[in-house]
Design a protein around this motif. Structure first.
Motif, PDB file in Angstrom:
ATOM      1  N   ALA A  38      11.694  -2.947  -5.590  1.00 33.76           N
ATOM      2  CA  ALA A  38      10.257  -3.231  -5.541  1.00 33.76           C
ATOM      3  C   ALA A  38       9.577  -2.455  -4.420  1.00 33.76           C
ATOM      4  O   ALA A  38       8.496  -1.882  -4.612  1.00 33.76           O
ATOM      5  CB  ALA A  38      10.028  -4.728  -5.372  1.00 33.76           C
ATOM      6  N   ALA A  39      10.200  -2.420  -3.268  1.00 29.41           N
ATOM      7  CA  ALA A  39       9.632  -1.684  -2.133  1.00 29.41           C
ATOM      8  C   ALA A  39       9.574  -0.191  -2.432  1.00 29.41           C
ATOM      9  O   ALA A  39       8.578   0.483  -2.120  1.00 29.41           O
ATOM     10  CB  ALA A  39      10.438  -1.946  -0.872  1.00 29.41           C
ATOM     11  N   ALA A  40      10.612   0.348  -3.057  1.00 33.91           N
ATOM     12  CA  ALA A  40      10.647   1.774  -3.391  1.00 33.91           C
ATOM     13  C   ALA A  40       9.575   2.121  -4.421  1.00 33.91           C
ATOM     14  O   ALA A  40       8.896   3.152  -4.310  1.00 33.91           O
ATOM     15  CB  ALA A  40      12.026   2.162  -3.911  1.00 33.91           C
ATOM     16  N   VAL A  41       9.399   1.277  -5.416  1.00 32.87           N
ATOM     17  CA  VAL A  41       8.382   1.518  -6.443  1.00 32.87           C
ATOM     18  C   VAL A  41       6.982   1.401  -5.847  1.00 32.87           C
ATOM     19  O   VAL A  41       6.108   2.228  -6.142  1.00 32.87           O
ATOM     20  CB  VAL A  41       8.568   0.568  -7.644  1.00 32.87           C
ATOM     21  N   ALA A  42       6.761   0.421  -5.006  1.00 32.28           N
ATOM     22  CA  ALA A  42       5.457   0.268  -4.357  1.00 32.28           C
ATOM     23  C   ALA A  42       5.133   1.485  -3.498  1.00 32.28           C
ATOM     24  O   ALA A  42       4.003   1.992  -3.519  1.00 32.28           O
ATOM     25  CB  ALA A  42       5.427  -1.001  -3.517  1.00 32.28           C
ATOM     26  N   ALA A  43       6.113   1.969  -2.768  1.00 30.86           N
ATOM     27  CA  ALA A  43       5.899   3.151  -1.931  1.00 30.86           C
ATOM     28  C   ALA A  43       5.605   4.372  -2.795  1.00 30.86           C
ATOM     29  O   ALA A  43       4.722   5.176  -2.475  1.00 30.86           O
ATOM     30  CB  ALA A  43       7.118   3.399  -1.050  1.00 30.86           C
ATOM     31  N   ALA A  44       6.332   4.525  -3.899  1.00 33.28           N
ATOM     32  CA  ALA A  44       6.095   5.657  -4.798  1.00 33.28           C
ATOM     33  C   ALA A  44       4.699   5.570  -5.411  1.00 33.28           C
ATOM     34  O   ALA A  44       3.995   6.587  -5.517  1.00 33.28           O
ATOM     35  CB  ALA A  44       7.161   5.700  -5.888  1.00 33.28           C
ATOM     36  N   ALA A  45       4.282   4.376  -5.810  1.00 31.26           N
ATOM     37  CA  ALA A  45       2.951   4.190  -6.385  1.00 31.26           C
ATOM     38  C   ALA A  45       1.877   4.546  -5.368  1.00 31.26           C
ATOM     39  O   ALA A  45       0.888   5.221  -5.690  1.00 31.26           O
ATOM     40  CB  ALA A  45       2.778   2.751  -6.873  1.00 31.26           C
ATOM     41  N   ARG A  46       2.080   4.122  -4.136  1.00 34.35           N
ATOM     42  CA  ARG A  46       1.131   4.453  -3.072  1.00 34.35           C
ATOM     43  C   ARG A  46       1.103   5.966  -2.854  1.00 34.35           C
ATOM     44  O   ARG A  46       0.043   6.577  -2.796  1.00 34.35           O
ATOM     45  CB  ARG A  46       1.512   3.745  -1.776  1.00 34.35           C
ATOM     46  N   ASP A  47       2.292   6.578  -2.783  1.00 34.44           N
ATOM     47  CA  ASP A  47       2.383   8.020  -2.538  1.00 34.44           C
ATOM     48  C   ASP A  47       1.765   8.831  -3.674  1.00 34.44           C
ATOM     49  O   ASP A  47       1.225   9.915  -3.452  1.00 34.44           O
ATOM     50  CB  ASP A  47       3.838   8.438  -2.339  1.00 34.44           C
ATOM     51  N   GLU A  48       1.847   8.321  -4.897  1.00 36.07           N
ATOM     52  CA  GLU A  48       1.289   9.011  -6.061  1.00 36.07           C
ATOM     53  C   GLU A  48      -0.199   8.720  -6.240  1.00 36.07           C
ATOM     54  O   GLU A  48      -0.842   9.253  -7.142  1.00 36.07           O
ATOM     55  CB  GLU A  48       2.056   8.619  -7.319  1.00 36.07           C
ATOM     56  N   GLY A  49      -0.737   7.847  -5.399  1.00 36.59           N
ATOM     57  CA  GLY A  49      -2.155   7.555  -5.430  1.00 36.59           C
ATOM     58  C   GLY A  49      -2.604   6.624  -6.545  1.00 36.59           C
ATOM     59  O   GLY A  49      -3.780   6.567  -6.870  1.00 36.59           O
ATOM     60  N   VAL A  50      -1.652   5.883  -7.123  1.00 35.83           N
ATOM     61  CA  VAL A  50      -2.024   4.973  -8.208  1.00 35.83           C
ATOM     62  C   VAL A  50      -2.072   3.517  -7.754  1.00 35.83           C
ATOM     63  O   VAL A  50      -2.358   2.634  -8.555  1.00 35.83           O
ATOM     64  CB  VAL A  50      -1.075   5.110  -9.429  1.00 35.83           C
ATOM     65  N   ALA A  51      -1.794   3.275  -6.487  1.00 33.63           N
ATOM     66  CA  ALA A  51      -1.855   1.914  -5.956  1.00 33.63           C
ATOM     67  C   ALA A  51      -2.138   1.978  -4.465  1.00 33.63           C
ATOM     68  O   ALA A  51      -1.811   2.955  -3.803  1.00 33.63           O
ATOM     69  CB  ALA A  51      -0.545   1.179  -6.202  1.00 33.63           C
ATOM     70  N   ARG A  52      -2.742   0.910  -3.992  1.00 33.96           N
ATOM     71  CA  ARG A  52      -2.952   0.784  -2.559  1.00 33.96           C
ATOM     72  C   ARG A  52      -1.971  -0.255  -2.058  1.00 33.96           C
ATOM     73  O   ARG A  52      -1.903  -1.364  -2.594  1.00 33.96           O
ATOM     74  CB  ARG A  52      -4.374   0.342  -2.256  1.00 33.96           C
ATOM     75  N   ALA A  53      -1.216   0.098  -1.064  1.00 36.51           N
ATOM     76  CA  ALA A  53      -0.273  -0.856  -0.481  1.00 36.51           C
ATOM     77  C   ALA A  53      -0.211  -0.616   1.018  1.00 36.51           C
ATOM     78  O   ALA A  53       0.085   0.470   1.462  1.00 36.51           O
ATOM     79  CB  ALA A  53       1.110  -0.698  -1.098  1.00 36.51           C
ATOM     80  N   ASP A  54      -0.501  -1.633   1.742  1.00 35.38           N
ATOM     81  CA  ASP A  54      -0.428  -1.562   3.191  1.00 35.38           C
ATOM     82  C   ASP A  54       1.012  -1.800   3.609  1.00 35.38           C
ATOM     83  O   ASP A  54       1.648  -2.750   3.157  1.00 35.38           O
ATOM     84  CB  ASP A  54      -1.339  -2.632   3.789  1.00 35.38           C
ATOM     85  N   GLY A  55       1.547  -0.952   4.434  1.00 33.09           N
ATOM     86  CA  GLY A  55       2.924  -1.084   4.875  1.00 33.09           C
ATOM     87  C   GLY A  55       3.208  -2.428   5.520  1.00 33.09           C
ATOM     88  O   GLY A  55       4.290  -2.985   5.369  1.00 33.09           O
TER      89      GLY A  55
END
Length: 66
Positions: A38-55
């Motif tokens: 889940a953490a890896a997918v959230a980070a990838a989504a953030r990096d790809e610009g399709v989601a906002r996730a605060d570390g």
């Protein structure tokens, strides 16, 4: 994101298990592995610009779920 999840699962399999031909982490580790994925997918989504996730929020989520 799919690649990020696959890499997270693969990283959860110990080298000795891979050498023995096992491809997946032990079922007893399912909760911990799920959190890593889940953490890896959230980070990838953030990096790809399709989601906002605060570390900080992700850290809190992972810490609470342990």
């Amino acid at each position: 994101m799919l690649l990020a999840s696959a890499r997270a699962v693969a990283a959860a399999v110990p080298d000795e298990k891979v050498a023995a031909g096992e491809l997946y982490p032990p079922v007893r580790d399912l909760r911990a592995v799920s959190l890593r994925v889940a953490a890896a997918v959230a980070a990838a989504a953030r990096d790809e610009g399709v989601a906002r996730a605060d570390g900080i929020e992700m850290y809190a989520l992972v810490s609470v779920c342990r």
